[in-house]
Design an enzyme around this catalytic site. Structure first.
Site, PDB file in Angstrom:
ATOM      1  N   GLU A 188       1.131  -1.538   0.294  1.00 24.69           N
ATOM      2  CA  GLU A 188      -0.188   0.050  -0.118  1.00 24.69           C
ATOM      3  C   GLU A 188       0.902   1.282  -0.453  1.00 24.69           C
ATOM      4  OE1 GLU A 188      -2.881  -0.157  -1.479  1.00 24.69           O
ATOM      5  OE2 GLU A 188      -3.379  -1.575   0.057  1.00 24.69           O
ATOM      6  N   ASP A 203       3.613   2.148  -4.822  1.00 23.75           N
ATOM      7  CA  ASP A 203       3.035   2.510  -6.304  1.00 23.75           C
ATOM      8  C   ASP A 203       3.602   3.611  -6.707  1.00 23.75           C
ATOM      9  OD1 ASP A 203       1.099   3.661  -5.720  1.00 23.75           O
ATOM     10  OD2 ASP A 203      -0.696   2.906  -6.986  1.00 23.75           O
ATOM     11  N   GLY A 205     -12.145   1.862  -1.434  1.00 25.08           N
ATOM     12  CA  GLY A 205     -10.751   1.293  -1.869  1.00 25.08           C
ATOM     13  C   GLY A 205     -10.466   0.087  -2.777  1.00 25.08           C
ATOM     14  N   ASP A 232      -3.284   0.852  -9.666  1.00 28.27           N
ATOM     15  CA  ASP A 232      -5.249   1.009  -9.708  1.00 28.27           C
ATOM     16  C   ASP A 232      -5.397   0.230 -11.544  1.00 28.27           C
ATOM     17  OD1 ASP A 232      -4.699   1.053  -7.493  1.00 28.27           O
ATOM     18  OD2 ASP A 232      -6.116   2.850  -7.349  1.00 28.27           O
ATOM     19  N   TYR A 249      -3.687  11.541   1.169  1.00 27.00           N
ATOM     20  CA  TYR A 249      -3.123  11.442  -0.059  1.00 27.00           C
ATOM     21  C   TYR A 249      -1.644  11.898  -0.634  1.00 27.00           C
ATOM     22  CZ  TYR A 249      -2.098   7.826  -4.160  1.00 27.00           C
ATOM     23  OH  TYR A 249      -1.817   6.997  -5.175  1.00 27.00           O
TER      24      TYR A 249
HETATM   25  P1  NG1 Z   1      -7.573   3.336  -4.013  1.00 24.35           P
HETATM   26  O1  NG1 Z   1      -8.020   4.350  -2.982  1.00 24.35           O
HETATM   27  O2  NG1 Z   1      -8.338   2.478  -3.690  1.00 24.35           O
HETATM   28  O3  NG1 Z   1      -8.300   4.011  -4.999  1.00 24.35           O
HETATM   29  C1  NG1 Z   1      -4.798   5.109  -4.244  1.00 24.35           C
HETATM   30  C2  NG1 Z   1      -4.473   5.152  -5.703  1.00 24.35           C
HETATM   31  C3  NG1 Z   1      -3.209   3.824  -6.067  1.00 24.35           C
HETATM   32  C4  NG1 Z   1      -2.277   3.813  -4.884  1.00 24.35           C
HETATM   33  C5  NG1 Z   1      -3.732   2.949  -3.352  1.00 24.35           C
HETATM   34  C6  NG1 Z   1      -2.999   3.184  -2.434  1.00 24.35           C
HETATM   35  C7  NG1 Z   1      -5.993   6.431  -7.236  1.00 24.35           C
HETATM   36  C8  NG1 Z   1      -6.794   6.358  -8.260  1.00 24.35           C
HETATM   37  N1  NG1 Z   1      -5.184   5.279  -6.571  1.00 24.35           N
HETATM   38  O4  NG1 Z   1      -6.329   3.596  -4.387  1.00 24.35           O
HETATM   39  O5  NG1 Z   1      -2.362   3.954  -7.460  1.00 24.35           O
HETATM   40  O6  NG1 Z   1      -1.334   4.598  -5.141  1.00 24.35           O
HETATM   41  O7  NG1 Z   1      -4.267   4.212  -3.395  1.00 24.35           O
HETATM   42  O8  NG1 Z   1      -1.570   1.875  -2.676  1.00 24.35           O
HETATM   43  O9  NG1 Z   1      -5.227   7.037  -6.316  1.00 24.35           O
END
Ligand code: NG1
Length: 575
Positions: free
Chosen positions: A60, A63, A193, A246, A307
């Protein structure tokens, strides 16, 4: 390799899904959507684009630091029926976008070709021409409101990439994007998520490619890998600087396998069989169960303190570590984004310096060893250590391991204007203390857990043993628990409800349980022995406070077993 494959275009759904049961279930949804499309627009759709959500099993928030992750596509998906608008007398590229869910009101929009500001155009022109590319001084524009979450923003985000990649010459060549009607539906729970946003952007990108005949056009270099890059760029338009996990999982996913997706030195996906069936049989020994905490995490709205702040913190950490390693100027020039190295690139440079014999790409085994050694060095990022080394005063709270931005600027060796341009001009973040030490410790240990998880799966699928995999499954579960602990304590991307939910899952029989996705709410994923799934689900339903008083239907949407599912495709409707 999966990323080089063309995007699947099917005319029969039986070819698109692994079993006829699954195909039949989806066929009913595809049919309903096609009928609703005809009802709304007075003509049949020509294509249905489909993109699944994903669950990240482990890895997590690593990436975007370019470390490998371990997701699978899930069965829940977004599907978009589409067709060129009839009659086609609308403005070029005009879109009527409807959503089956009534709360998402219909929208119409037309993309506009806009001349780039002269200052930007001059610099971009020079860069493109240096690379031998044709440069046009206009690009397509669609209004995306980044301040609030609007459903059509994701549709527009997908459209952007198609317009700018395939219609950039429209103004001169007379080839225009077609006016289109689209109808969206899906069952990926939003804000949970499991990547409803990536599924929306991938499905939208595919729908506009299909309507404009780009999927069937030979020789335009459209591969799954190219679609991943387009979808990643497209999603940035909604305001989140996501990694690529994703979109890659949604596009490259394959039934029955997880994906080890690496991003460095370039995107690569390896299919890895999960040891969840008993060797030599088709009998399931364990399954992954998704449980939604029902805390909705609004990624766009909270981006500057969550984020996007994490993305910046990890980049700042990479710079300070690169300085600590005295990496040469040529290193900064050669990074994926020049002058803004990621942690993965610094780790590679560290390994190459340490093992003089190694060359890029660093072999996996050396990466694992190198990461172990790198962990010791991460200590230099502690607030106290940096302040001491730079002669800054220590804060009153002596346990504060974070650093103020002014301190980081001084430690970065850059002048303030350049620093702000490189690290802060493209993103909006807010923090008093930037937590470089904790974030980096999470990233390095989480990357090690991913590699160990993958090694365990590969060893189990290569070993000619018969009988149970239970010790392997227990080891996988324990890595998942370690990941949750690290997300919660070091990366601070969990929340009280997710901490409680993962604890209840473990107490209800899971071998391991962790949040999946960005966190701060959303889903957890648990590895559960198949023989205990029913009692596990029952126990979690009874014990998690957020589930009390919910209807059986809502509960079944919130907690469900999942298996790796097929990735994105387009279905072509024939008369
Ligand atoms: P989620 O919240 O599942 O969309 C986000 C990021 C991923 C990754 C994860 C944490 C987007 C679209 N996706 O996922 O690339 O960084 O958080 O592992 O922002």
């Amino acid at each position: 390799m999966a990323a080089q494959l063309p995007i699947p275009l099917y005319t029969t759904l039986a070819d698109a899904f692994p079993t006829s049961d699954i195909a039949l279930k989806h066929a009913a949804r595809f049919n309903d959507l096609a009928q609703e499309f005809e009802h709304r627009f007075g003509h049949k759709p020509t294509y249905i684009a489909r993109a699944p959500g994903r669950v990240n099993l482990i890895g997590e928030h690593i990436d975007y630091a370019l470390f490998g992750v371990f997701p699978t596509a899930i069965e829940q998906d977004i599907i978009i029926a589409c067709a060129p608008h009839e009659p086609s007398t609308r403005d070029p590229g005009h879109v009527n976008a409807h959503n089956v869910t009534p709360k998402y009101v219909p929208q119409s929009f037309t993309p506009m070709l806009r001349r780039r500001a002269d200052s930007i155009a001059k610099q971009e022109k020079q860069e493109e021409e240096e690379q031998g590319n044709l440069y046009l001084e206009s690009d397509w524009h669609l209004d995306i409101d980044k301040r609030e979450l609007r459903w059509e923003s994701y549709v527009k985000a997908g459209y952007y990439g198609v317009l700018n990649n395939y219609f950039s010459a429209s103004s001169t060549s007379g080839v225009h994007p077609k006016p289109a009607d689209i109808l969206v539906t899906g069952n990926v729970p939003p804000g949970s998520g499991v990547s409803s946003s990536a599924a929306m952007v991938v499905a939208s990108t595919l729908a506009f490619l299909a309507v404009n005949g780009k999927l069937e056009q030979q020789g335009n270099g459209l591969t799954k890998g190219k679609l991943v890059s387009m979808a990643v760029e497209n999603e940035k338009r909604v305001g989140v600087n996501s990694g690529g996990m994703d979109q890659a999982a949604s596009i490259l996913g394959t039934a029955n396998s997880a994906l080890y997706i690496s991003f460095y030195p370039s995107l690569a996906a390896e299919l890895v069989t999960l040891p969840t069936t008993i060797p030599g049989t088709k009998e399931e020994e364990a399954v992954f169960v998704i449980t939604n905490s029902l805390v909705v995490s609004d990624k766009v709205v909270g981006a500057k303190t969550r984020y996007n702040l994490r993305v910046v913190e990890t980049l700042l950490a990479a710079r300070l570590l690169a300085i600590h390693l005295s990496l040469p100027a040529s290193f900064y020039e050669s990074t994926v984004t020049p002058n803004r190295p990621t942690l993965r690139e610094v780790v590679s440079a560290f390994i190459l310096q340490y093992y003089s014999g190694a060359t890029e790409p660093v072999p996996e085994k050396e990466l694992e060893n190198g990461l172990e050694m790198f962990l010791d060095m991460v200590e230099v990022l502690k607030g106290e250590t940096v302040r001491e080394a730079m002669g800054f005063p220590q804060p009153e709270d002596e346990s504060e391991q974070g650093l103020k931005i002014e301190e980081i600027i001084k430690a970065s060796g850059m002048d303030e204007a350049t620093f702000r341009e490189v690290y802060l001009s493209w993103v909006d973040v807010e923090a008093t203390y930037f937590q470089l030490y904790k974030r980096t410790r999470h990233i390095i240990t989480e990357s090690l857990r991913v590699l160990e998880f993958r090694d365990l799966c590969l060893a189990a699928s290569n070993a000619p043993s018969s009988g149970s995999n239970i010790s392997t499954l227990e080891a996988l579960g324990s890595l998942m628990n370690g990941s949750q602990e690290s997300c919660s304590k070091l990366y601070e991307c969990s929340c009280p409800e997710l901490d409680q939910l993962t604890r209840i899952c473990r107490e209800s029989g899971a071998l391991g349980s962790r949040l999946s996705g960005a966190g701060w709410g959303g889903c957890a994923v648990s590895l559960v022995p198949a023989s205990e799934v029913t009692t596990f689900i029952q126990s979690v339903k009874e014990r998690y406070p957020g589930y009390q008083g919910l209807s059986e239907e809502k509960l079944n949407e919130a907690i469900f077993a999942t298996r790796p599912a097929s990735g994105a495709f387009v279905y072509k409707l024939t008369e």
